[in-house]
Every structure is written in C-alpha cells, then in structure tokens.
Design a protein around this motif. Structure first.
Motif, short mmCIF file in Angstrom:
data_model
loop_
_atom_site.label_atom_id
_atom_site.label_comp_id
_atom_site.label_asym_id
_atom_site.label_seq_id
_atom_site.Cartn_x
_atom_site.Cartn_y
_atom_site.Cartn_z
N ARG A 27 0.82 -1.38 0.03
CA ARG A 27 0.17 0.14 0.08
C ARG A 27 1.02 1.20 0.01
O ARG A 27 0.61 2.28 -0.68
CB ARG A 27 -1.13 -0.13 1.36
N SER A 28 1.92 1.32 0.78
CA SER A 28 2.69 2.27 0.74
C SER A 28 3.62 2.47 -0.70
O SER A 28 3.49 3.93 -1.00
CB SER A 28 3.98 2.31 1.82
N GLU A 29 4.02 1.46 -1.21
CA GLU A 29 4.46 1.70 -2.48
C GLU A 29 3.61 2.06 -3.66
O GLU A 29 3.86 2.84 -4.39
CB GLU A 29 4.86 0.14 -3.05
N GLU A 30 2.31 1.75 -3.30
CA GLU A 30 1.27 2.13 -4.28
C GLU A 30 0.98 3.67 -4.17
O GLU A 30 0.92 4.30 -5.11
CB GLU A 30 -0.14 1.44 -3.96
N ALA A 31 0.83 4.17 -2.95
CA ALA A 31 0.72 5.84 -2.70
C ALA A 31 2.12 6.38 -3.25
O ALA A 31 1.80 7.49 -3.88
CB ALA A 31 0.67 5.99 -1.18
N GLN A 32 2.90 5.89 -3.19
CA GLN A 32 4.26 6.31 -3.51
C GLN A 32 4.24 6.55 -5.33
O GLN A 32 4.67 7.42 -6.10
CB GLN A 32 5.74 5.80 -3.17
N ALA A 33 3.87 5.34 -5.84
CA ALA A 33 3.67 5.35 -7.32
C ALA A 33 2.65 6.28 -7.77
O ALA A 33 2.93 6.82 -8.86
CB ALA A 33 3.31 3.85 -7.84
N GLU A 34 1.53 6.47 -7.13
CA GLU A 34 0.43 7.26 -7.27
C GLU A 34 1.23 8.62 -7.25
O GLU A 34 0.74 9.42 -8.32
CB GLU A 34 -0.63 7.34 -6.37
N SER A 35 1.77 9.02 -6.57
CA SER A 35 2.48 10.50 -6.25
C SER A 35 3.26 10.81 -7.45
O SER A 35 3.39 11.88 -8.04
CB SER A 35 3.26 10.46 -5.03
#
Length: 87
Positions: A27-35
């Motif tokens: 989930r953290s990596e997903e948020a970073q990718a979205e950013s």
C-alpha cells in the motif's frame, strides 16, 4: 481441545503477520507510485504547454519571414558589358 483451538485462533499466525506486513508495504509503494504518476503528469503538461508556446513562436517568425521587409530595398545590378573570359 476446544480451549487450545480458541487460544490458537486468538493470536495471529506468523504467516498472517507477514501477509499484513507485506500488504502495508504494498500500500505504501502504491501511494508512492500514485504520487510519482501525478508529478510526471504535471511535468508532461508543463512540457506540452512549453512546446505549444515554442511552436507558436516558430509559426509567428515563419509568417513574418515571408513578408517583405520595407526597410530593405534590393539594389539593381549595374548594366554593363559582358566579357567573355573563355578563350
């Protein structure tokens, strides 16, 4: 035996803990990718606007170069004799 089963199910298994940990990382990596996606889209939009501005400048300058410059008056070549140098 039922008491043992109830105690075992009350504490999360190691596998369950690892899955939850991996889920949190994902989930953290997903948020970073979205950013990153949003930042790259912003950069692409800015580059597109800059490209459009430069293309407009090229069109304007191209149009202006096709117009006759009133300050430039080409001189007529002097009329004179033609000398034949092939002899």
């Amino acid at each position: 035996m039922a008491a043992l089963a109830a105690t075992s199910s009350a504490t999360p298994s190691l596998q369950s803990t690892l899955i939850r940990s991996r889920l949190a990382v994902a989930r953290s990596e997903e948020a970073q990718a979205e950013s990153s996606v949003l930042e790259l889209r912003s950069q692409a939009d800015a580059a597109e606007a800059d490209l459009q501005k430069r293309q407009d400048t090229v069109r304007t300058l191209t149009d202006q170069s096709g117009q006759a410059d009133p300050t430039y008056q080409p001189r007529a070549l002097p009329l004179g004799r033609i000398i034949n140098l092939s002899a």
